[in-house]
Design an enzyme around this catalytic site. Sequence first.
Site, PDB file in Angstrom:
ATOM      1  CB  ALA A   1      -1.033   0.014   1.322  1.00 36.80           C
TER       2      ALA A   1
ATOM      3  CB  SER B   1       4.690  -3.446   5.376  1.00 41.18           C
ATOM      4  OG  SER B   1       5.004  -3.931   4.375  1.00 41.18           O
TER       5      SER B   1
ATOM      6  CG  ASP C   1      10.038   4.248   3.293  1.00 41.96           C
ATOM      7  OD1 ASP C   1       9.862   5.503   3.285  1.00 41.96           O
ATOM      8  OD2 ASP C   1       9.772   3.303   2.539  1.00 41.96           O
TER       9      ASP C   1
HETATM   10  C1  GLA Z   1      10.007   4.326  -1.118  1.00 40.39           C
HETATM   11  C2  GLA Z   1      11.438   4.302  -0.402  1.00 40.39           C
HETATM   12  C3  GLA Z   1      11.648   5.762   0.247  1.00 40.39           C
HETATM   13  C4  GLA Z   1      11.357   6.750  -0.648  1.00 40.39           C
HETATM   14  C5  GLA Z   1       9.726   6.752  -1.087  1.00 40.39           C
HETATM   15  C6  GLA Z   1       9.452   7.763  -2.120  1.00 40.39           C
HETATM   16  O1  GLA Z   1       9.038   4.200   0.126  1.00 40.39           O
HETATM   17  O2  GLA Z   1      11.522   3.507   0.393  1.00 40.39           O
HETATM   18  O3  GLA Z   1      13.056   6.014   0.638  1.00 40.39           O
HETATM   19  O4  GLA Z   1      12.119   7.183  -1.755  1.00 40.39           O
HETATM   20  O5  GLA Z   1       9.787   5.461  -1.755  1.00 40.39           O
HETATM   21  O6  GLA Z   1       9.592   9.070  -1.684  1.00 40.39           O
END
Ligand code: GLA
Length: 381
Positions: A119, A123, A168
């Site tokens: 999503a 996760s 993230d």
């Molecule tokens: C994924 C990657 C992040 C970031 C986003 C886009 O979630 O894990 O590091 O680059 O895409 O912003």
Amino acid sequence: MKTKIAEKFKTLFGEEGDFFASAGRINLIGEHTDYNGGFVFPGAVDKGIMAEIKLNGTEKVRVFALDIDEYVEFGLNEEDAPVQSWARYVFGVCREIIKRGGHISGFNAVFAGDVPLGAGMSSSAALESTFAFALNYLFDLGIDKFELARIGQSTEHNYCGVKCGIMDQFASVFGKAGNLMRLDCKTMEYKYYPFHPEGYKLVLLDSAVKHELASSAYNKRRESCERAAAAIRKNHPEVEFLRDARMEWLEEVKADITEEDYMRAEYVIDEVQRVLDVCDALERDDYETVGQKMYETHYGMSKLYEVSCEELDFLNDVAKKCGVTGSRVMGGGFGGCTINLVKNELYDHFISEAVDSYTKKFGHAPKVYDVVISDGARKLQ
Ligand code: GLA
């Protein structure tokens, strides 16, 4: 979830361990900027991963993934890498700790989660940071929070094939209830922003599609950005990342790079600025501007960065038609969610419109998640 984990742990291992948890994330704005040294604006959410863990005095890691009913056992040497993709996250975290000089040995674990998979709520970062946080605690390693986030990121790079940025894992480790965080991915300076938009809700609409090859497409975007930055650097040596570049400087090298690389870089340079504009707007409680910038991000992600898809463009259009303040594809893209900033009085109408029209067009309903900004990695009582 905790009770189910505890029951399984007791059945499998005949004892009790400690509980740890970490969170998935949202991102208000600042997408694909992290690996370009730019700004991001994420927060942890109330959906995540929970694990019960206890050291087992051997050199073996024994992990049970409750949601898919799968047990894996592996050693801690490089050649012991498991084949199951979920287990590679746990293995990768162990290996990255060891590479940093951390002394760890075997443990037993049962984990489960409620971050929707695919999503775009990360996760995988929730899983990495749960284990990184837990092992740091259980083995008393004294690793600081930034390094815990980097351990998760390196796990993605070295064991899962995604050359992701730090957003993230940062969000998952540093998340704080009620707060978004602005992170400068070049200096790693960050600031908490209490986020309680009076009169608005943040809601995710999950397209429930995940397109194939998302990780190789992601890595390709990153390569485009690096090529564009390298071209600009020839004229402007101070440009370490695209974040340091100005649009005029990109213009100067237009003939030297491919049209595709140019489009990618154009999006990133704009997006870095949009995060700063949103921060300013938030200081004034100016949610109209915040929303406007979200739509601009969607346009850029769809037309320049090309990480949207038909389903997400459709959800974005519905939002626009309903008069929703802001809407855009969230996370890496190629499926996943839109994040929507909606006035309270419009919420019910928007959700029913979106669900009805999406179902009619694509034959299945989008999922709806109200965003609750929550704490990141932690030990539970
Ligand atoms: C994924 C990657 C992040 C970031 C986003 C886009 O979630 O894990 O590091 O680059 O895409 O912003």
